[in-house]
Design an enzyme around this catalytic site. Sequence first.
Site, PDB file in Angstrom:
ATOM      1  N   GLY A  54       0.863  -1.347   0.002  1.00  0.00           N
ATOM      2  CA  GLY A  54       0.052   0.029  -0.008  1.00  0.00           C
ATOM      3  C   GLY A  54       0.927   1.219  -0.006  1.00  0.00           C
ATOM      4  N   CYS A  55       0.254   2.315  -0.286  1.00  0.00           N
ATOM      5  CA  CYS A  55       0.888   3.447  -0.543  1.00  0.00           C
ATOM      6  C   CYS A  55       1.463   4.258   0.941  1.00  0.00           C
ATOM      7  CB  CYS A  55       0.249   4.739  -1.073  1.00  0.00           C
ATOM      8  SG  CYS A  55      -1.538   4.839  -0.537  1.00  0.00           S
ATOM      9  N   PHE A  56       0.835   4.352   1.876  1.00  0.00           N
ATOM     10  CA  PHE A  56       1.047   4.766   3.073  1.00  0.00           C
ATOM     11  C   PHE A  56       2.143   3.621   3.576  1.00  0.00           C
ATOM     12  CE2 PHE A  56      -2.836   7.601   4.138  1.00  0.00           C
ATOM     13  CZ  PHE A  56      -1.878   8.810   4.480  1.00  0.00           C
TER      14      PHE A  56
END
Length: 335
Positions: free
Chosen positions: A144-146
């Site tokens: 995921g990005c975070f």
Amino acid sequence: MSQISIKAGIIGGAGYTGGELLRILINHPNVDIVFVHSNSNAGNLISDVHTDLLGDTDLKFASETSQNIDVLFLCVGHGDAKKFLATNLFNPKIKIIDLSQDFRLQKDNGHVLSAEEGPRTFIYGLPELQREEIKQAQNIANPGCFATCIQLALLPLAKKGILNSDVHISATTGSTGAGQSLSQTSHFSWRNNNLSVYKAFGHQHLKEITQSVKQLHNGFKKDINFIPYRGDFARGIMVSAYTEFDGTQEEAEKLYKDFYSSHPFTHVSDKNIDLKQVVNTNKCLVHVEKHGNKLMVLSIIDNLLKGASGQAVQNMNLMFGLDEKAGLNLKPVGF
């Protein structure tokens, strides 16, 4: 290496991550796009949906898939990747890179993060954590990005085994992190000149982050306190994290530079960093500062590239034995 030709298929090519993936693969020296599947846009020109690609491709969205590919990218919503693979059988020789969260929560199988779905095993695809395992993988769960941005801020401390106190994190993401479907909090008139907190202490990426920290730091039992913010900009993530640290500023800098010395996309900056340095690139920039008995770590990425499609291509490059940076020598927007 440059002679390798990879046939690629994309499922869900009309969204933000699908669009970014297309922009990279159209210009990738080793990739030929066989099909781009979209239920809602079948028959339409890709450049009618991703208008910036006008003149770059004459491809149309397809309603059918093909087995005549080497790699399949799943750019579908969370929960939809498992459903798609359950109803669409692909030759097990075809490598799969899933950009959803469906296979990210994994088991530590002998210090390798992996998840099983039927006959397929998905390896967690953070190159700075599992690069050698990715090279041997048949299927990848793209982070995921975070999770990517925060893990890259914490992994050197975890590897050293010195995350011995709670970690406190604030992170702000651009509106593209919410996906292309319109909602109140992604609407321009709400988001512009605005800032808000959401999913405080309970963001879904926390489990993903914690599993990677525990992979490197056996016995880690402290809290990771994560406060996510919605930013009033389109793309990018900035993370500020702090925790107790007994070493010096120089020791912290050496720790981070040594950890990332062999990784071409993550760089440790001696100076403070800002988001425009990484937007439109596959880079992560990290900066560390010692304040009293605390170490502050800043980390920045483009959420659609290093946080999604760029990292997916980085993983593809590793899986097929290509230069890790192939097709990813992108420049920041600057201004």
